[in-house]
Design an enzyme around this catalytic site. Structure first.
Site, mmCIF file in Angstrom:
data_model
loop_
_atom_site.group_PDB
_atom_site.id
_atom_site.type_symbol
_atom_site.label_atom_id
_atom_site.label_comp_id
_atom_site.label_asym_id
_atom_site.label_seq_id
_atom_site.Cartn_x
_atom_site.Cartn_y
_atom_site.Cartn_z
ATOM 1 N N HIS A 148 -34.616 -2.282 7.110
ATOM 2 C CA HIS A 148 -33.166 -1.977 7.641
ATOM 3 C C HIS A 148 -32.300 -3.073 6.823
ATOM 4 C CE1 HIS A 148 -29.917 -3.066 10.587
ATOM 5 N NE2 HIS A 148 -30.042 -1.945 11.116
ATOM 6 N N ASP A 161 -40.128 -7.723 10.753
ATOM 7 C CA ASP A 161 -39.120 -7.143 11.596
ATOM 8 C C ASP A 161 -39.846 -6.192 12.574
ATOM 9 O OD1 ASP A 161 -37.101 -5.558 12.581
ATOM 10 O OD2 ASP A 161 -36.067 -5.313 10.561
ATOM 11 N N GLN A 211 -38.148 -2.401 15.931
ATOM 12 C CA GLN A 211 -38.488 -1.142 16.385
ATOM 13 C C GLN A 211 -40.066 -1.075 17.149
ATOM 14 O OE1 GLN A 211 -36.258 1.200 16.840
ATOM 15 N NE2 GLN A 211 -34.621 0.636 15.630
ATOM 16 N N LYS A 258 -32.736 -3.500 22.279
ATOM 17 C CA LYS A 258 -33.476 -2.305 21.873
ATOM 18 C C LYS A 258 -34.798 -2.251 22.962
ATOM 19 C CE LYS A 258 -32.516 -2.483 17.027
ATOM 20 N NZ LYS A 258 -31.531 -1.579 16.947
ATOM 21 N N CYS A 298 -28.281 2.348 8.424
ATOM 22 C CA CYS A 298 -28.530 0.575 7.746
ATOM 23 C C CYS A 298 -29.804 0.781 7.076
ATOM 24 C CB CYS A 298 -28.311 -0.355 8.829
ATOM 25 S SG CYS A 298 -27.097 -0.283 9.978
HETATM 26 N N1 7TS Z 1 -34.457 -4.045 12.035
HETATM 27 C C1 7TS Z 1 -34.827 -2.740 12.263
HETATM 28 C C2 7TS Z 1 -35.906 -1.985 11.919
HETATM 29 C C3 7TS Z 1 -33.777 -2.177 13.043
HETATM 30 O O1 7TS Z 1 -33.788 -0.930 13.594
HETATM 31 C C4 7TS Z 1 -32.529 -2.595 13.583
HETATM 32 C C5 7TS Z 1 -31.439 -2.062 14.166
HETATM 33 C C6 7TS Z 1 -32.427 -4.248 13.072
HETATM 34 C C7 7TS Z 1 -33.281 -4.769 12.316
HETATM 35 C C8 7TS Z 1 -31.163 -4.862 13.414
HETATM 36 O O2 7TS Z 1 -31.018 -5.284 14.778
HETATM 37 P P1 7TS Z 1 -30.010 -5.853 15.424
HETATM 38 O O3 7TS Z 1 -30.086 -5.885 16.952
HETATM 39 O O4 7TS Z 1 -29.727 -7.247 14.763
HETATM 40 O O5 7TS Z 1 -28.585 -5.190 15.234
HETATM 41 N N2 7TS Z 1 -31.287 -0.727 13.948
HETATM 42 C C9 7TS Z 1 -30.393 0.262 14.442
HETATM 43 C C10 7TS Z 1 -30.526 1.465 14.496
HETATM 44 O O6 7TS Z 1 -31.518 1.883 13.912
HETATM 45 N N3 7TS Z 1 -29.521 2.189 14.617
HETATM 46 O O7 7TS Z 1 -28.848 1.156 15.267
HETATM 47 C C11 7TS Z 1 -29.208 -0.105 15.042
#
Ligand code: 7TS
Length: 413
Positions: free
Chosen positions: A123, A201, A204, A227, A365
């Site tokens: 990401h 990371d 997910q 999430k 992303c």
């Molecule tokens: N890493 C992964 C693997 C992600 O899927 C996401 C967010 C992030 C980091 C960033 O997370 P945040 O909470 O700091 O924004 N992924 C997604 C997505 O897949 N669709 O919307 C956000």
């Protein structure tokens, strides 16, 4: 134990109609998960009863708020197998957690002779902060190759480590596009043999499978509350204590200090030195409730449920002519990315929405990964505990509507 079969009832947002009376089919949990009533109520209850700032008052509410905030930290630690709650730093989300490691751990240590290993399936939030570190320090970014099925080529990973210059390996536990679950434990073991630090990371993975930092053997783990059914605005950086202690704080201000003079200050202990200012207190309380909710379902059961759903989705979508599915067939998490031949993913998502089916279309992303796939974007259906095989059926029916509108015939492959 709460049962996954009936847990759908716990999520108020799922019980509504959209698009002119169609029942909502929510298949966008990888972007953000819906919240169970217990999380919504925990946050509301905090505001109704306990609202005060933390760590700075002796009055009853301040003590209650502090206790609730620290209880949430202990719940999160337990959830990821961390023995020391002080190693759980509350941040805004995965993005902030990775930026904190990049800026505060890596940037002061790295120079032009050093290398940072990433994968093309990261990401942007596990790519751009490392690009910034590379630009600031002269360190070089190296990428593990992908195999055609969207898994990592571990032989290429081995070759990268042989340079003897790798100081950081930053890898996603589970791809938010391909669903690939990476062998983080093995990767960490190998990285440690060459003295590199491993940043995972887990945005997910922590919401969807049992994650234990002791088993993974990583050095840092980053994830987001929203999430995993928690509120937005809160996330976690877990790190090994000695590494966190060796890192300078990123933000200066209240709460992160021990003693402030006019010209210099000494800093508080971990995790507080990284939590400058008023933290997201109600959000932490909500995250604690989300952890308890997931524990009541059992993370093994959560994973098993998603595996069944994904297997069913792959089978049903695999039978559709003109639907191209990306990512590995085995050993994957609860996301399925695909395209309908000849139809732009945004058009697919728009028509699905008109059928009541919420999916995400775009680059997710992960623009470098889109280039590797050689597509501008994909449609992504992502599943969670509250989804059912009927949701997959609804997705397939809605895709039939897409194909009818765009004239993609029912031609056999
Ligand atoms: N890493 C992964 C693997 C992600 O899927 C996401 C967010 C992030 C980091 C960033 O997370 P945040 O909470 O700091 O924004 N992924 C997604 C997505 O897949 N669709 O919307 C956000």
């Amino acid at each position: 134990m709460r049962s996954i079969e009936t847990c759908r009832e716990d999520f108020p947002a799922l019980h509504q109609t959209v698009a002119g009376g169609r029942p909502l089919v929510y298949l966008d949990s990888a972007a953000t998960a819906q919240k169970p009533r217990s999380v919504i109520e925990a946050e509301a209850r905090f505001y109704e009863r306990d609202n005060a700032n933390v760590h700075r008052g002796v009055h009853t509410l301040a003590v209650r708020a502090t206790e609730a905030y620290e209880r949430a930290r202990r719940a999160v630690a337990r959830f990821i197998g961390a023995t020391d709650p002080a190693c759980v730093v509350f941040v805004r989300g995965t993005t902030e957690a990775i930026n904190l490691v990049a800026r505060s751990y890596a940037q002061p240590r790295l120079g032009p002779d050093d290398e940072i290993v990433l994968t093309p399936m990261e990401h942007h939030s596990n790519m751009v902060p490392w690009q910034m570190v590379a630009q600031a320090t002269g360190a070089r970014l190296r990428y593990v190759d992908l195999l055609p099925d969207g898994t990592l080529d571990l032989a290429s990973y081995e070759r990268l480590l042989e340079s003897g210059r790798v100081r950081v390996v930053a890898v996603t536990h589970q791809s938010n596009v391909l669903g690939t679950i990476n062998p983080v434990r093995e990767m960490a073991e190998r990285a440690h043999r060459v003295g590199a630090v491993v940043v995972v990371d887990a945005a997910q993975s922590v919401p969807h499978q049992p994650v234990d930092v002791r088993q993974l053997g990583c050095d840092f783990l980053a994830f987001s509350g929203h999430k995993m059914m928690g509120p937005t605005g809160i996330g976690v950086l877990w790190g090994r204590r000695e590494l966190l202690e060796s890192m300078p704080p990123l933000f200066g201000g209240g709460e992160m200090i021990r003693e402030v003079g006019l010209f210099e200050s000494t800093y508080n202990e971990v995790p507080y030195k990284f939590e400058a200012g008023t933290p997201p207190i109600a959000q932490a309380v909500g995250l604690g409730a989300a952890v308890e909710y997931l524990e009541s379902l059992g993370m093994e059961q959560v994973r098993a449920h998603e595996q069944r759903l994904v297997a069913y989705a792959l089978e049903r979508l695999g039978q559709m002519p003109d639907v191209r599915i990306y990512g590995p067939r085995q050993h994957r998490g609860g996301v399925v990315s695909f395209n309908v031949e000849g139809v732009h993913p945004h058009d697919v998502a728009t028509i699905l929405d008109q059928e009541g089916v919420a999916v995400r279309a775009g680059h997710h992303c992960a623009q470098p990964l889109m280039r590797w796939l050689d597509v501008p974007a994909t449609v992504r259906a992502s599943f969670y505990v509250y989804n059912t095989p009927e949701d997959v059926d609804a997705l397939v029916r809605a895709l039939e509507a897409v194909r009818a509108i765009f004239g993609a015939g029912a031609k056999p492959r």
